[in-house]
Design a protein around this motif. Structure first.
Motif, short mmCIF file in Angstrom:
data_model
loop_
_atom_site.label_atom_id
_atom_site.label_comp_id
_atom_site.label_asym_id
_atom_site.label_seq_id
_atom_site.Cartn_x
_atom_site.Cartn_y
_atom_site.Cartn_z
N ASN A 1 58.19 70.75 55.66
CA ASN A 1 57.88 70.03 56.73
C ASN A 1 58.98 69.02 57.35
O ASN A 1 59.38 68.11 56.70
N ASN A 2 59.61 69.70 58.46
CA ASN A 2 60.81 69.01 58.92
C ASN A 2 60.26 67.84 59.81
O ASN A 2 60.41 68.10 61.03
N SER A 3 59.95 66.88 59.31
CA SER A 3 59.27 65.66 60.23
C SER A 3 59.47 64.49 59.90
O SER A 3 59.56 64.31 58.33
N LEU A 4 59.24 63.35 60.61
CA LEU A 4 59.63 61.86 59.85
C LEU A 4 58.40 61.12 60.44
O LEU A 4 58.05 61.13 61.71
N SER A 5 57.48 60.48 59.57
CA SER A 5 56.51 59.64 60.39
C SER A 5 56.71 58.19 60.07
O SER A 5 57.20 57.60 59.00
N LEU A 6 56.65 57.54 61.34
CA LEU A 6 56.82 56.09 61.35
C LEU A 6 55.50 55.52 61.70
O LEU A 6 54.82 55.85 62.53
N THR A 7 55.06 54.49 60.60
CA THR A 7 53.81 53.96 60.77
C THR A 7 53.64 52.52 60.67
O THR A 7 53.39 51.77 59.53
N PRO A 8 54.11 51.81 61.79
CA PRO A 8 53.88 50.32 61.55
C PRO A 8 52.61 49.82 61.85
O PRO A 8 51.51 50.64 62.49
N GLY A 9 52.17 48.79 61.18
CA GLY A 9 50.81 48.27 61.46
C GLY A 9 50.73 46.63 61.16
O GLY A 9 51.78 46.05 60.66
N ALA A 10 49.59 46.01 61.74
CA ALA A 10 49.41 44.63 61.57
C ALA A 10 48.04 44.20 60.99
O ALA A 10 47.05 44.94 61.32
N PHE A 11 48.29 43.57 59.92
CA PHE A 11 46.96 43.37 59.30
C PHE A 11 46.69 41.83 59.10
O PHE A 11 47.54 40.99 58.82
N LEU A 12 45.64 41.20 59.89
CA LEU A 12 45.64 39.83 60.11
C LEU A 12 44.37 39.40 59.16
O LEU A 12 43.27 39.98 59.27
N SER A 13 44.43 38.45 58.27
CA SER A 13 43.25 37.91 57.50
C SER A 13 43.00 36.39 57.84
O SER A 13 43.69 35.88 58.04
N TYR A 14 41.90 36.07 57.88
CA TYR A 14 41.26 34.64 58.05
C TYR A 14 40.24 34.59 56.66
O TYR A 14 39.19 35.28 56.59
N ILE A 15 40.78 33.55 56.04
CA ILE A 15 39.94 32.97 54.82
C ILE A 15 38.66 32.24 55.32
O ILE A 15 38.92 31.01 55.91
N VAL A 16 37.42 32.82 55.48
CA VAL A 16 36.26 32.10 55.87
C VAL A 16 35.80 31.07 54.53
O VAL A 16 35.49 30.08 54.83
N GLY A 17 35.92 31.22 53.50
CA GLY A 17 35.61 30.45 52.40
C GLY A 17 36.41 30.78 51.05
O GLY A 17 37.25 31.69 51.19
N PRO A 18 36.02 30.10 50.14
CA PRO A 18 36.71 30.52 48.71
C PRO A 18 36.56 31.67 48.13
O PRO A 18 37.79 32.29 47.59
N LYS A 19 35.42 32.48 48.59
CA LYS A 19 35.41 33.78 48.03
C LYS A 19 35.54 35.04 49.02
O LYS A 19 35.32 36.11 48.69
N PHE A 20 35.57 34.63 50.42
CA PHE A 20 35.29 35.61 51.38
C PHE A 20 36.51 35.46 52.58
O PHE A 20 36.68 34.46 53.09
N THR A 21 37.01 36.72 52.79
CA THR A 21 37.93 36.85 53.61
C THR A 21 37.37 37.95 54.74
O THR A 21 37.00 39.16 54.34
N ALA A 22 37.77 37.85 56.14
CA ALA A 22 37.57 38.52 57.18
C ALA A 22 39.10 39.15 57.57
O ALA A 22 40.04 38.50 57.51
N LEU A 23 39.13 40.19 58.11
CA LEU A 23 40.41 41.11 58.28
C LEU A 23 40.21 41.93 59.60
O LEU A 23 39.10 42.57 59.79
N VAL A 24 41.22 42.02 60.22
CA VAL A 24 41.37 42.84 61.23
C VAL A 24 42.45 43.77 61.13
O VAL A 24 43.76 43.23 60.62
#
Length: 86
Positions: A1-24
């Motif tokens: 397979n003569n190819s090159l994959s570029l895969t940038p991404g952004a992952f943002l987390s918001y800590i809702v409480g001491p045990k709970f996190t939401a992410l997009v």
């Protein structure tokens, strides 16, 4: 397979409480043709939650939509995972 994959991404987390996190997330993948005459790309958007079950174990639920793409199927994924922090 003569190819090159570029895969940038952004992952943002918001800590809702001491045990709970939401992410997009936003991610784009671009496969570049390096001689095999096959290019491919997609863009995905998603959201999820994490819950800390114990000091070393958390539960993660994530849903991702593939919103556009070329030479690939569009759809969505649902992920459920346990993560151990060692």
């Amino acid at each position: 397979n003569n190819s090159l994959s570029l895969t940038p991404g952004a992952f943002l987390s918001y800590i809702v409480g001491p045990k709970f996190t939401a992410l997009v997330l936003a991610q784009h993948s671009q496969r570049l043709d390096l001689g095999n005459n096959f290019t491919q790309d997609f863009t995905a958007l998603g959201a999820g939650v994490k819950y800390q079950l114990t000091d070393v174990l958390n539960l993660e639920i994530l849903q991702t939509n593939f919103v556009r793409g070329n030479n690939t199927g569009l759809g969505q994924t649902y992920n459920l995972g346990l993560r151990a922090i060692l």
